[in-house]
Design an enzyme around this catalytic site. Structure first.
Site, PDB file in Angstrom:
ATOM      1  N   HIS A 104       1.200  -1.189  -0.344  1.00 50.31           N
ATOM      2  CA  HIS A 104       0.206  -0.201   0.151  1.00 50.31           C
ATOM      3  C   HIS A 104       0.497   1.690  -0.396  1.00 50.31           C
ATOM      4  CE1 HIS A 104      -3.449   2.581   0.645  1.00 50.31           C
ATOM      5  NE2 HIS A 104      -3.156   3.321   1.453  1.00 50.31           N
ATOM      6  N   ARG A 138     -11.502  -6.126   4.928  1.00 49.43           N
ATOM      7  CA  ARG A 138     -11.251  -4.552   5.376  1.00 49.43           C
ATOM      8  C   ARG A 138      -9.985  -4.570   4.082  1.00 49.43           C
ATOM      9  NH1 ARG A 138     -11.498  -2.459  10.752  1.00 49.43           N
ATOM     10  NH2 ARG A 138     -11.597  -0.418   9.661  1.00 49.43           N
ATOM     11  N   ALA A 139     -10.307  -3.350   3.563  1.00 48.99           N
ATOM     12  CA  ALA A 139      -9.177  -2.947   3.082  1.00 48.99           C
ATOM     13  C   ALA A 139      -8.037  -2.147   4.193  1.00 48.99           C
ATOM     14  CB  ALA A 139      -9.802  -1.915   1.826  1.00 48.99           C
ATOM     15  N   ASP A 347     -18.765  -1.027  -8.807  1.00 51.78           N
ATOM     16  CA  ASP A 347     -19.033  -2.148  -9.334  1.00 51.78           C
ATOM     17  C   ASP A 347     -17.560  -2.679  -9.659  1.00 51.78           C
ATOM     18  OD1 ASP A 347     -19.696  -5.047 -11.028  1.00 51.78           O
ATOM     19  OD2 ASP A 347     -21.715  -3.581 -11.864  1.00 51.78           O
ATOM     20  N   ILE A 369     -19.237  -4.429  -2.898  1.00 49.26           N
ATOM     21  CA  ILE A 369     -20.073  -4.359  -2.311  1.00 49.26           C
ATOM     22  C   ILE A 369     -19.532  -4.387  -1.144  1.00 49.26           C
ATOM     23  CG2 ILE A 369     -21.742  -3.479  -3.600  1.00 49.26           C
ATOM     24  CD1 ILE A 369     -22.980  -5.976  -2.303  1.00 49.26           C
ATOM     25  N   THR A 432     -37.371 -10.039  -7.649  1.00 56.37           N
ATOM     26  CA  THR A 432     -37.368 -10.802  -8.760  1.00 56.37           C
ATOM     27  C   THR A 432     -38.916 -11.774  -8.430  1.00 56.37           C
ATOM     28  OG1 THR A 432     -36.638 -13.017  -9.454  1.00 56.37           O
ATOM     29  CG2 THR A 432     -36.599 -12.952  -7.145  1.00 56.37           C
ATOM     30  N   GLU A 434     -38.982 -14.878  -9.604  1.00 48.96           N
ATOM     31  CA  GLU A 434     -38.256 -15.781  -8.961  1.00 48.96           C
ATOM     32  C   GLU A 434     -39.018 -16.010  -7.889  1.00 48.96           C
ATOM     33  OE1 GLU A 434     -35.821 -18.447  -9.486  1.00 48.96           O
ATOM     34  OE2 GLU A 434     -35.374 -18.404 -11.097  1.00 48.96           O
ATOM     35  N   LYS A 526     -29.105 -26.312 -26.441  1.00 45.34           N
ATOM     36  CA  LYS A 526     -29.654 -27.631 -25.394  1.00 45.34           C
ATOM     37  C   LYS A 526     -31.278 -26.781 -25.189  1.00 45.34           C
ATOM     38  CE  LYS A 526     -25.481 -28.785 -24.479  1.00 45.34           C
ATOM     39  NZ  LYS A 526     -24.316 -28.962 -23.330  1.00 45.34           N
ATOM     40  N   GLN A 533     -41.214 -24.835 -20.798  1.00 46.49           N
ATOM     41  CA  GLN A 533     -41.282 -23.495 -19.702  1.00 46.49           C
ATOM     42  C   GLN A 533     -41.088 -22.140 -20.477  1.00 46.49           C
ATOM     43  OE1 GLN A 533     -38.144 -25.339 -20.615  1.00 46.49           O
ATOM     44  NE2 GLN A 533     -36.943 -26.164 -19.169  1.00 46.49           N
ATOM     45  N   LYS A 534     -42.737 -21.639 -20.075  1.00 47.33           N
ATOM     46  CA  LYS A 534     -42.924 -20.625 -20.892  1.00 47.33           C
ATOM     47  C   LYS A 534     -42.791 -19.747 -19.458  1.00 47.33           C
ATOM     48  CE  LYS A 534     -46.350 -21.773 -23.880  1.00 47.33           C
ATOM     49  NZ  LYS A 534     -48.355 -21.756 -23.946  1.00 47.33           N
ATOM     50  N   ARG A 619     -44.591 -18.060 -16.086  1.00 48.03           N
ATOM     51  CA  ARG A 619     -44.295 -17.368 -14.884  1.00 48.03           C
ATOM     52  C   ARG A 619     -44.802 -15.765 -15.279  1.00 48.03           C
ATOM     53  NH1 ARG A 619     -38.109 -17.647 -13.467  1.00 48.03           N
ATOM     54  NH2 ARG A 619     -38.992 -18.754 -12.249  1.00 48.03           N
TER      55      ARG A 619
END
EC number: 2.1.2.13
Length: 660
Positions: A104, A138-139, A347, A369, A432, A434, A526, A533-534, A619
């Site tokens: 550092h 931790r940084a 990010d 994060i 989501t 899901e 594949k 599945q819809k 879904r």
């Protein structure tokens, strides 16, 4: 002793060479691809490694389980990080028996964080140094192994101090690495009471405030002198950069920012005058101060100023965590198209948002994060609306890494939600589709449908229940502690930059990207369990427009609401999606560059995803809440979305790769 090294910049080159000189075996080096938008004045670790015959890699996310496994296969005894820009996960840190160590550029515990070289000059320090320390989650907080002091001369600028620190780093490493190789590794805990933390500096931080003391302004010039972006000011609307300066005697009774003289060019500060030795008008060439004054049309008595404000009203600050992701980068584009929004983002990569990096209302920090908690808390406090978009959201990872899914998708995001509660900030949280799981309703209603998942021994539900639990926690914080929130549930959004073909190659992508990869590589498509599945596929442009309206929140109609964002009219099975995609592929102008279609192949979900997978037959969203709260209706047909997504990916394939 076998080492794996993470390195970048001149310090990275010094570190690699020092490790070799100390007799370590280097199994591999991880670095970064140079950013075309950055002034790469420094040495190249990748070229150094290639010249030494050492394997070198530059993954977008070295903490991805695939790369963690590859590093584990290298079986390092010790890990070194020399100015590598991404923090390493605990999984990587624990791979080396002797530990992981970072170099550092400060005397820890002072100046933890980013850009210590520049910050010590900004703050007028007379001493800094380099520290080798053990890496922890931790940084910059781990035990100190060794450090070396560096004096800062009054005439030092960023580049001269950079060279001093590189020399000090080499001396430090030459001294301590042989000792560490023998197993003798000193460890001195850092004193947390002495710790200071500084964040990343941005080009706009070079704006001069002439009301500051002259020493403060002069130190800013030193800290960001070339090859850094420079300290700058304005004469009217004309921007100019100051590359070198000196402090002059008092300028009593002169308003800060006033031009005292033009030859030499001197400007009044709070307690003295700054003489501008060299500078540059706009994108012009570097000239001496008196010529700069002539170029700018300055006369004695003129007043320099800050940039003219575009509006008297403060812009809305939006914090997007996961800004480089599919939703994050498209939302950023939508927000920046509106003058009254400013976007702050974090990010682990920047490939999808590279087009925004120089935008004056976009502020980006590359980070994780799970590690940069101080930065995140500060920016939650600073911003008006928070969108925690970071999540592992590809089905194969649910069965392959269920604990990591829970840790990132629930635990890390819960911390961010608690910051929003603490600072009373509005959160727009990505739930989501899901969460509805195996709901049997014909269309899923946010306020009435049951959320049904499978048994515990089916880890594919870890994503669904992690999101559902956060939904419930956020709702409770809203009810009990007044948290302002909106939950939005995307239904199979598609479009350009959805993910990448490289992610598809390791099985970590969405369905359409995997199908496109099959077409590009000439491998069979594949169809998992026959592809019956819809799903209801939604164009990213429709989705982002709805999300933008949630952020606008006209009349506060979205507060405390859960809103499905999907297109019920675009319902299709995965097999129908694949057939539509194949038809678009055959009509595409680049079709001739790719192999023949290899056909469809029916695959059992157990063999593809693992025994912990369980699928859902359909879904379909109810979008009554979106219509009522947002005045929103999806309008883009599925074929248009498929064609645009396909075109983006086909044009991203390298010509040489197509030919092969």
């Amino acid at each position: 002793m076998k080492a794996v090294i993470f390195a970048y910049h001149d310090m990275g080159c010094q570190g690699v060479q020092a490790v070799l000189d100390a007799g370590y075996e280097i199994a591999a080096i991880f670095t970064h691809a140079d950013n075309p938008a950055e002034n790469t004045f420094f040495g190249s670790v990748s070229r150094l490694a290639a010249g030494l015959g050492i394997p070198v890699y530059a993954p977008d996310n070295v903490n991805h389980p695939i790369w963690v496994d590859r590093i584990a296969e290298l079986a390092p005894d010790i890990i070194f990080s020399f100015y590598y820009r991404n923090l390493l996960s605990e999984e990587i840190l624990h791979l080396a028996p002797a530990g992981a160590f970072n170099l550092h550029g400060s005397l820890l515990p002072a100046y933890r964080g980013r850009a210590p070289l520049n910050w010590v000059l900004v703050n007028g320090e007379s001493e800094t140094g380099v520290t080798l320390h053990r890496m922890v989650k931790r940084a910059d907080a781990g035990e100190i192994v060794a450090s070396q002091r560096v004096a800062i001369a009054q005439d030092d600028v960023a580049l001269t101090l950079h060279h001093k620190l590189c020399q000090a780093a080499r001396q430090l490493l030459n001294s301590i690495l042989p000792t560490m190789k023998c197993g003798d590794i000193p460890s001195v805990p850092q004193r947390e009471s002495d710790a200071t933390y500084y964040g990343r500096r941005r080009p706009e931080d070079g704006l001069i405030d002439w009301h500051k003391p002259v020493s403060t302004v002069h130190n800013l010039v030193r800290a960001v002198a070339a090859p850094w972006p420079g300290a700058f000011s304005y004469n009217g609307s004309q921007k100019f950069t100051i590359w070198s300066s000196r402090i002059c005697p008092d300028a009593q009774g002169v308003l800060p920012g006033s031009v005292i003289s033009v030859s030499p060019l001197r400007v009044a500060c709070a307690d003295g005058a700054l003489e501008i030795i060299t500078g540059q008008a706009g994108d012009g060439i570097t000239v001496q101060g008196s010529q700069l004054a002539q170029t700018l049309g300055l006369v004695a008595g003129a007043r320099l100023n800050r940039p003219p404000a575009t509006s008297g009203k403060r812009r809305i600050r939006v914090l997007i965590l996961g800004v480089n992701g599919f939703i994050g980068n498209h939302l950023t584009e939508r927000l920046l198209n509106e003058e009254n929004y400013e976007v702050y983002g974090m990010d682990i990569g920047s490939n999808a948002i590279s087009r925004f990096l120089l935008h004056p209302r976009f502020h980006f920090v590359e980070g994780d994060i799970s590690i940069h908690s101080e930065w995140i808390e500060y920016h939650v406090k600073k911003c008006d609306v928070v969108l925690p978009l970071v999540a592992i959201a590809t089905p194969i990872e649910y069965t392959r890494n269920p604990l990591r899914v829970f840790e990132l998708d629930f635990e890390e995001n819960l911390r961010i939600i608690r910051y929003c509660v603490k600072y009373r900030k509005r959160v727009v949280f990505p739930s989501t589709s899901e969460v509805y799981g195996m709901c049997t309703d014909a269309s899923f209603d946010e306020d009435k449908s049951n959320l049904i998942v499978g048994p515990v021994n089916k880890p594919r539900w870890i994503y669904s229940v992690s999101k559902q639990l956060l939904d419930r926690v956020i709702w409770a914080y809203g009810e009990k502690e007044g948290l302002r929130f909106t939950l939005f549930r995307p239904f199979n959004w598609m479009g350009p930059r959805l993910d990448s073909l490289s992610a598809a190659r390791i099985g970590s992508s969405r369905a359409i990207t995997q199908l496109i990869l099959n077409l590009v590589e000439g491998t069979p498509i594949k169809l998992i369990d026959g592809g019956q599945q819809k799903r209801c596929f939604t164009d990213i442009r429709d989705g982002i427009e709805a999300l933008f309206r949630i952020i606008v929140n006209e009349g506060d109609r979205c507060d405390g609401k859960i809103i499905n964002i999907g297109n019920p009219d675009n319902e299709a099975s995965i097999q129908e999606l694949a057939t539509l995609l194949l038809d678009s592929f055959d009509k595409h102008p680049l079709r001739c560059h790719f192999p023949p279609f290899a056909g469809f192949q029916v695959v059992a979900s157990r063999s593809y995803y693992g025994k912990g997978y369980q699928d859902v037959a359909h879904r379909k969203p109810s979008i009554d809440n979106a219509r009522r709260c947002l005045g929103w209706e999806p309008s883009i047909a599925m074929r248009d979305t498929v064609e645009e997504t396909l075109d983006f990916f086909l044009r991203s394939v390298d010509v040489a790769e197509r030919a092969s």
